[in-house]
Design a protein around this motif. Structure first.
Motif, PDB file in Angstrom:
ATOM      1  N   ALA A  60      40.349  91.534 -16.024  1.00 32.13           N
ATOM      2  CA  ALA A  60      40.828  91.818 -17.554  1.00 32.13           C
ATOM      3  C   ALA A  60      39.899  93.043 -18.043  1.00 32.13           C
ATOM      4  CB  ALA A  60      40.420  90.576 -18.171  1.00 32.13           C
TER       5      ALA A  60
ATOM      6  N   SER B 266      43.161  89.707 -25.524  1.00 34.44           N
ATOM      7  CA  SER B 266      43.295  89.602 -24.062  1.00 34.44           C
ATOM      8  C   SER B 266      43.361  87.997 -24.091  1.00 34.44           C
ATOM      9  CB  SER B 266      41.879  89.853 -23.409  1.00 34.44           C
ATOM     10  OG  SER B 266      41.985  89.687 -22.209  1.00 34.44           O
ATOM     11  N   LEU B 267      44.586  87.662 -23.264  1.00 31.81           N
ATOM     12  CA  LEU B 267      44.949  86.262 -22.983  1.00 31.81           C
ATOM     13  C   LEU B 267      44.222  85.421 -21.656  1.00 31.81           C
ATOM     14  CD1 LEU B 267      48.294  87.527 -23.453  1.00 31.81           C
ATOM     15  CD2 LEU B 267      47.895  85.613 -24.839  1.00 31.81           C
ATOM     16  N   HIS B 268      43.719  84.426 -22.174  1.00 29.30           N
ATOM     17  CA  HIS B 268      42.869  83.554 -21.215  1.00 29.30           C
ATOM     18  C   HIS B 268      43.219  81.978 -21.486  1.00 29.30           C
ATOM     19  CE1 HIS B 268      40.805  87.179 -20.003  1.00 29.30           C
ATOM     20  NE2 HIS B 268      40.728  87.399 -21.300  1.00 29.30           N
TER      21      HIS B 268
ATOM     22  N   LEU C 231      53.068  83.954 -21.243  1.00 28.85           N
ATOM     23  CA  LEU C 231      52.317  83.775 -22.566  1.00 28.85           C
ATOM     24  C   LEU C 231      52.859  84.635 -23.392  1.00 28.85           C
ATOM     25  CD1 LEU C 231      48.895  83.228 -21.026  1.00 28.85           C
ATOM     26  CD2 LEU C 231      50.539  81.480 -21.844  1.00 28.85           C
ATOM     27  N   ILE C 232      53.603  86.064 -23.063  1.00 22.40           N
ATOM     28  CA  ILE C 232      54.145  86.887 -23.624  1.00 22.40           C
ATOM     29  C   ILE C 232      55.822  87.147 -23.653  1.00 22.40           C
ATOM     30  CG2 ILE C 232      54.021  89.402 -24.182  1.00 22.40           C
ATOM     31  CD1 ILE C 232      51.389  89.511 -22.739  1.00 22.40           C
TER      32      ILE C 232
ATOM     33  N   GLU D 278      58.320  89.258 -23.048  1.00 24.42           N
ATOM     34  CA  GLU D 278      58.219  90.493 -22.465  1.00 24.42           C
ATOM     35  C   GLU D 278      59.188  91.576 -23.240  1.00 24.42           C
ATOM     36  OE1 GLU D 278      56.733  89.027 -18.173  1.00 24.42           O
ATOM     37  OE2 GLU D 278      58.669  89.538 -18.435  1.00 24.42           O
TER      38      GLU D 278
ATOM     39  N   LEU E 217      49.258  94.205 -17.669  1.00 25.01           N
ATOM     40  CA  LEU E 217      49.486  93.042 -17.083  1.00 25.01           C
ATOM     41  C   LEU E 217      49.396  92.932 -15.675  1.00 25.01           C
ATOM     42  CD1 LEU E 217      52.009  94.050 -19.354  1.00 25.01           C
ATOM     43  CD2 LEU E 217      52.294  91.436 -19.377  1.00 25.01           C
TER      44      LEU E 217
ATOM     45  N   ASN F 202      47.035  90.849 -20.376  1.00 21.24           N
ATOM     46  CA  ASN F 202      47.287  89.547 -19.980  1.00 21.24           C
ATOM     47  C   ASN F 202      47.154  89.155 -18.383  1.00 21.24           C
ATOM     48  OD1 ASN F 202      48.135  86.918 -19.427  1.00 21.24           O
ATOM     49  ND2 ASN F 202      50.282  87.397 -19.746  1.00 21.24           N
ATOM     50  N   CYS F 203      45.883  88.669 -18.080  1.00 17.37           N
ATOM     51  CA  CYS F 203      45.536  88.519 -16.625  1.00 17.37           C
ATOM     52  C   CYS F 203      45.443  86.882 -16.307  1.00 17.37           C
ATOM     53  CB  CYS F 203      44.015  88.875 -16.274  1.00 17.37           C
ATOM     54  SG  CYS F 203      44.191  90.939 -16.254  1.00 17.37           S
TER      55      CYS F 203
ATOM     56  N   ILE G  17      47.278  95.208 -25.588  1.00 20.57           N
ATOM     57  CA  ILE G  17      47.300  93.644 -25.094  1.00 20.57           C
ATOM     58  C   ILE G  17      47.040  93.777 -23.611  1.00 20.57           C
ATOM     59  CG2 ILE G  17      49.027  91.851 -24.903  1.00 20.57           C
ATOM     60  CD1 ILE G  17      50.397  92.887 -27.497  1.00 20.57           C
TER      61      ILE G  17
END
Length: 528
Positions: A108, A202-204, A237-238, A240, A257, A231-232, A229
Motif C-alpha cells: 500500500a 487507503s482502504l484496509h 470496496l469501491i 469502480e 488498485l 485499495n490493497c 485512492i
C-alpha cells in the motif's frame, strides 16, 4: 493412528516438515487443487486439508470429506471455502491473518509512492525514449494527510509507516478505540471528515455488507478535490465505474488498485486510464510472506489435530494448546448439560442462558457455549455440531445469553444452563471434579450428585417412602441392571428427583410402567 493432511496447493518444504515433526502424516499434491474431480475422489481419506487460493472447497466437496476436521488456508482470504457448508459439517476453517500483514502494508505504501511520483507512467515514457521530464510533476508525501478506512492489523502498520514518513494519519474504523488511536499516534474521525480531509485514502477493511462499495459515487463526491485512492484490501470496496467517472472529471487525481471486484481482472472500467496504477493482487506476494503463512498454517493445523488447539479459526473461538486440556472436560460437561435439557424440553426453545462461575471465568467460555447449544439442539437436529450450533440457533431465533461471575456456591467451577420455552424454564447445573468426570449437581433447584451415563432415567416425583424399591422392581423384572442411582429433594415430603443410570435402553412398556407409579409426575429416558 496419525492424523492425515492433504496439501492440495503449493507449500514450502519447511511447512511440510512441520507437519511431519508434529506427528501428522502429510500428502503433498500441489497441483491437485486445480483438478476438482481428482480432489473429490480422495478427500474422504483425510483429517485436514491445507490450501492456498487454487483449491475451491465447495459444498459438494465437503459432502465427500467424511473425515475432514480442519481446513487451513495459507493466507487471509477464505473466499474459496464455502464457510456455511464447512460450519454445518463441523469443519474448523483456519486462516493466517497476520502472516502477510507487513507485506500488504508495504505494498500500500509502495502504491502511494507510485501515485505521488507517477512512477509507472514515467517508466514507460522514459523506456520509450521520450524523456518527458516536465510532464511528470510529482507530489511530496511529507506533511500530507492519509486517511485510513479500517485500522486493524494491516491498517495500523500502514499508519506506523506513514507517521515515519512525516504524514498526518487519520482513520475511520468503528472498532478503533480512542485509547488504541492515541497509542498509534493517529486521529480517529468519522467517514465524512476523512473523505473531506485526506490527500490519500487507503482502504484496509474486509468486504462485508456494511463495507461493500464504501467508496460509492456519493462518498467519492465527498472527497477532497485531487485526492488519491489506494485499495490493497478487497475488491468490491469501491464502485469502480464511479471511480472512473471521478478520475475522468479530475476530482480524483489518481488511483492505485491491487484488488478488483472481479478477479482475475482481464478487463475493468479503470484499465487504460493514465492516472491509474494496477497490480494483480500482489499484496501478499513476497517470498517472506508466502513462507510465513505456509509455516503458520502448518503449525496451526498440527496443533489442532494433535493437541486440540484452535488458532485463527474463522468459524469457532480460538483455544490455545495450554487451554485445550483444561477446556476438554468442561466442553463435555456443557454438551451433556445441554443434551439433558434438550431431551426434556417439549419444543419451541426460545432462549438459552448459560452462567459460568468460579475458575471458568479464566477459560474460553465461547467454546463451552457452543458445546452447550449443540447439546440443546441435537435432539431436534441430529446433525448439529459444536461448530454449527451458534449459527443454527441464531437462524432459528434462539436467544443465547452468557453470564460470567465469581464463584457463589460450593463448587470451584460451575456451569448452570437455563433452557426457556414458551411455557416453562428448565434449570440444570453441573461441574467437573478432580477425576475429570462431568457431574450433575442441581436440577430445577434440587441438589443431587450424579455422573452422566450413556443411558439414564430422569424422574420427577413426590418424596415418599418405597419409591426406590418400586423403581428397582420394575427394572429388575425387565432384566435391566441399575448402575448408579442418585436422589435429591427440595424438602422432606416435597418434590424429589431420581437419576438412575442403567446398562441397557429402557423399553417403552417399562418407561410407561414407571410413569404409572402414583408418586411419579414425569419420567424420561435420556441417552448421551
Amino acid at each position: 493412528m496419525s492424523p492425515r493432511v492433504l496439501v492440495s496447493d503449493a507449500l514450502s518444504q519447511a511447512a511440510l516438515a512441520i507437519f511431519k515433526i508434529r506427528g501428522v502424516e502429510v500428502d503433498f499434491q500441489p497441483n491437485l487443487g486445480k483438478d476438482k474431480d481428482k480432489l473429490a475422489a480422495i478427500i474422504g481419506g483425510y483429517d485436514g486439508l491445507a490450501i492456498r487460493s487454487a483449491t475451491k472447497v465447495t459444498p459438494q466437496l465437503l459432502e465427500l470429506a467424511t473425515n475432514l476436521k480442519v481446513i487451513g488456508r495459507a493466507g487471509i482470504g477464505v473466499d474459496n471455502v464455502n464457510l456455511p457448508a464447512a460450519t454445518a459439517r463441523g469443519v474448523i476453517v483456519m486462516n493466517t491473518p497476520f502472516g502477510n500483514s507487513i507485506t500488504t502494508a508495504e505494498h500500500a505504501i509502495a502504491m502511494m509512492f507510485a501515485l505521488a511520483r507517477q512512477i509507472p507512467a514515467a517508466d514507460m515514457s522514459t523506456q520509450a525514449g521520450k524523456w518527458e521530464k516536465n510532464r511528470f510533476l510529482g507530489m511530496e508525501i511529507t506533511g500530507k494527510v492519509i486517511g485510513l478506512i479500517g485500522c486493524g492489523n494491516i491498517g495500523s502498520i500502514v499508519a506506523e509507516r506513514a507517521i515515519g514518513l512525516r504524514m498526518h494519519v487519520i482513520a475511520y474504523d468503528p472498532f478503533l478505540s480512542p485509547e488504541r488511536a492515541a497509542q498509534l499516534g493517529i486521529e480517529k474521525v468519522d467517514l465524512d471528515n476523512l473523505l473531506a480531509l485526506a490527500d490519500f485514502v487507503s482502504l484496509h477493511t474486509p468486504l462485508t455488507p456494511q463495507t461493500k462499495n464504501i467508496l460509492s459515487a456519493e462518498n467519492i463526491a465527498k472527497t477532497k478535490s485531487g485526492v488519491h485512492i489506494i485499495n490493497c484490501a478487497r475488491g468490491g470496496l469501491i464502485d469502480e465505474k464511479a471511480l472512473r467517472s471521478a478520475l475522468d472529471s479530475g476530482r480524483v487525481a489518481g488511483a492505485a488498485l491491487d484488488v478488483f471486484a472481479t478477479e482475475p481482472a482481464t478487463e475493468n472500467p479503470l484499465f487504460g486510464h493514465p492516472n491509474v496504477v494496477c497490480t494483480p493482487h500482489l499484496g501478499a506476494s513476497t517470498k517472506e510472506a508466502q513462507e510465513n503463512v505456509a509455516l503458520q498454517i502448518a503449525e496451526q493445523m498440527s496443533d489442532f489435530l494433535t493437541r486440540g488447539a484452535i488458532t485463527n479459526a474463522v468459524n469457532f473461538p480460538s483455544i490455545t494448546a495450554e487451554e485445550a486440556p483444561k477446556l476438554k472436560p468442561f466442553i463435555a460437561l456443557a454438551e451433556r448439560l445441554g443434551s439433558f435439557a434438550g431431551q426434556l424440553a417439549a419444543s419451541n426453545i426460545n432462549k438459552v442462558s448459560i452462567i459460568y462461575e468460579g475458575a471458568l471465568v479464566d477459560l474460553k467460555t465461547k467454546a463451552l457455549t457452543a458445546a452447550a447449544i449443540a447439546g440443546v439442539l441435537r435432539p431436534a437436529l441430529s446433525d448439529i455440531n459444536v461448530v454449527s450450533a451458534p449459527s443454527v440457533a441464531s437462524e432459528r431465533g434462539v436467544v443465547i445469553d452468557e453470564t460470567i461471575r465469581a464463584a457463589e456456591g460450593d463448587y470451584e467451577s460451575l456451569i448452570t444452563l437455563i433452557v426457556q420455552t414458551k411455557d416453562e424454564k428448565f434449570f440444570i447445573a453441573g461441574t467437573v471434579f478432580h477425576d475429570g468426570k462431568p457431574r450433575v449437581v442441581s436440577i430445577n433447584g434440587i441438589k443431587t450428585d450424579a455422573e452422566f451415563s450413556s443411558t439414564m432415567i430422569y424422574a420427577l416425583n413426590e418424596d415418599k417412602p418405597g419409591l426406590v424399591g418400586r423403581f428397582a422392581s420394575l427394572l429388575g423384572d425387565a432384566g435391566i441392571n441399575i448402575a448408579t442411582l442418585a436422589l435429591g429433594r427440595d424438602h422432606q415430603g416435597g418434590s424429589a428427583i431420581s437419576l438412575i443410570a442403567v446398562d441397557d435402553s429402557i423399553p417403552d412398556r417399562v418407561l410407561a410402567g414407571i410413569r404409572m407409579l402414583p408418586e411419579v409426575r414425569q419420567a424420561s429416558m435420556l441417552e448421551f
